[in-house]
Design a protein around this motif. Structure first.
Motif, PDB file in Angstrom:
ATOM      1  N   ALA A  57     127.501 106.877  57.091  1.00 63.02           N
ATOM      2  CA  ALA A  57     128.629 106.259  57.793  1.00 63.02           C
ATOM      3  C   ALA A  57     129.523 107.334  58.390  1.00 63.02           C
ATOM      4  CB  ALA A  57     129.424 105.373  56.830  1.00 63.02           C
ATOM      5  N   THR A  58     129.747 108.405  57.651  1.00 65.03           N
ATOM      6  CA  THR A  58     130.553 109.511  58.157  1.00 65.03           C
ATOM      7  C   THR A  58     129.889 110.142  59.373  1.00 65.03           C
ATOM      8  OG1 THR A  58     131.408 109.944  55.946  1.00 65.03           O
ATOM      9  CG2 THR A  58     131.598 111.722  57.542  1.00 65.03           C
ATOM     10  N   GLU A  59     128.587 110.320  59.302  1.00 65.44           N
ATOM     11  CA  GLU A  59     127.843 110.870  60.435  1.00 65.44           C
ATOM     12  C   GLU A  59     128.007 109.992  61.672  1.00 65.44           C
ATOM     13  OE1 GLU A  59     123.150 111.234  61.503  1.00 65.44           O
ATOM     14  OE2 GLU A  59     123.738 111.770  59.464  1.00 65.44           O
ATOM     15  N   PHE A  60     127.888 108.679  61.487  1.00 72.33           N
ATOM     16  CA  PHE A  60     128.053 107.736  62.592  1.00 72.33           C
ATOM     17  C   PHE A  60     129.459 107.837  63.175  1.00 72.33           C
ATOM     18  CE2 PHE A  60     129.596 103.603  64.043  1.00 72.33           C
ATOM     19  CZ  PHE A  60     128.696 103.317  65.040  1.00 72.33           C
ATOM     20  N   TYR A  61     130.466 107.810  62.287  1.00 71.07           N
ATOM     21  CA  TYR A  61     131.847 107.852  62.761  1.00 71.07           C
ATOM     22  C   TYR A  61     132.178 109.173  63.456  1.00 71.07           C
ATOM     23  CZ  TYR A  61     133.110 103.481  60.469  1.00 71.07           C
ATOM     24  OH  TYR A  61     133.205 102.171  60.097  1.00 71.07           O
ATOM     25  N   LEU A  62     131.638 110.273  62.964  1.00 70.91           N
ATOM     26  CA  LEU A  62     131.907 111.553  63.618  1.00 70.91           C
ATOM     27  C   LEU A  62     131.291 111.605  65.011  1.00 70.91           C
ATOM     28  CD1 LEU A  62     131.587 114.026  60.629  1.00 70.91           C
ATOM     29  CD2 LEU A  62     133.678 113.276  61.782  1.00 70.91           C
ATOM     30  N   GLU A  63     130.096 111.038  65.165  1.00 72.51           N
ATOM     31  CA  GLU A  63     129.493 110.951  66.499  1.00 72.51           C
ATOM     32  C   GLU A  63     130.349 110.085  67.415  1.00 72.51           C
ATOM     33  OE1 GLU A  63     126.755 112.271  67.936  1.00 72.51           O
ATOM     34  OE2 GLU A  63     126.293 113.460  66.147  1.00 72.51           O
ATOM     35  N   VAL A 172     138.677 104.591  63.840  1.00 70.58           N
ATOM     36  CA  VAL A 172     137.567 105.379  63.304  1.00 70.58           C
ATOM     37  C   VAL A 172     138.082 106.381  62.277  1.00 70.58           C
ATOM     38  CG1 VAL A 172     135.784 107.073  63.892  1.00 70.58           C
ATOM     39  CG2 VAL A 172     136.074 105.046  65.304  1.00 70.58           C
ATOM     40  N   LEU A 173     139.213 107.014  62.573  1.00 71.89           N
ATOM     41  CA  LEU A 173     139.798 107.952  61.606  1.00 71.89           C
ATOM     42  C   LEU A 173     140.192 107.237  60.309  1.00 71.89           C
ATOM     43  CD1 LEU A 173     141.980 110.285  63.859  1.00 71.89           C
ATOM     44  CD2 LEU A 173     139.818 110.813  62.732  1.00 71.89           C
TER      45      LEU A 173
END
Length: 188
Positions: A57-63, A172-173
């Motif tokens: 989920a973090t990977e998705f949100y960072l993208e 997102v943050l």
């Protein structure tokens, strides 16, 4: 003789009862131990899955944040008169479509299936903001196609879109912070 027979009889009974009693206690202790061991293993497995879901989920949100930052930069360039409004629309649409198509192409379904158990990646609030931006783009296109181009109205619509992208960025943050807090709470 009765006392000797009674003693032998009670000794024989005790020789049967004590092992059965000890065996029953051992069996109960083993069942309790296995149950607690199963619960510990289950918690460990759950925790590992939650960590993996948090990573993905973090990977998705960072993208997604990277995309939103690029779009926000384009709005800044538009405000600074570095790019024109038509180019801004084209760039935003191309980046949105490219981002979504690349994510779907590289989406490893077998790795992401468990994220939805823990986190909601696609929220209604964000969907409403994206829908609102789509409507704003349609209005801007109608204004651009008409003979009567109104720059003030277009600038106002771009301002609304920029605000919407700021909201998406903030959402997102917030989601990233939720994941971080969630994982921190599990550690404690």
């Amino acid at each position: 003789m009765c006392t000797t027979e009674c003693v032998k009889y009670s000794q024989t009974v005790l020789n049967f009862i004590i092992p059965i009693f000890c065996g029953a206690i051992g069996w109960i202790a083993n069942v309790i131990w296995e149950k607690s061991k199963y619960k510990r293993e289950q918690k460990t497995y759950y925790w590992k899955e939650k960590i993996n879901a948090g990573k993905k989920a973090t990977e998705f949100y960072l993208e997604y944040i990277n995309l939103l930052n690029l779009i926000r930069l384009q709005f800044k360039l538009y405000k600074d008169n570095v790019i024109e409004g038509d180019n801004l629309l084209i760039n935003i649409q191309q980046e949105n479509v490219e981002f979504c198509s690349q994510k779907l192409k590289h989406f490893p379904h077998y790795e992401y299936h468990h994220i939805n158990l823990f986190y909601e990646l696609i929220e209604d609030n964000n969907f409403k903001i994206v829908s609102d931006n789509s409507e704003i783009l349609q209005k801007i296109n109608k204004i651009n196609q008409s003979k009567n181009i109104r720059d003030n109205e277009i600038n106002e619509l771009f301002g609304k879109m920029e605000d919407n992208y700021e909201k998406l960025h903030s959402n997102v943050l917030l989601n990233l912070k939720k994941i971080q807090k969630d994982l921190e709470n599990e550690v404690k």
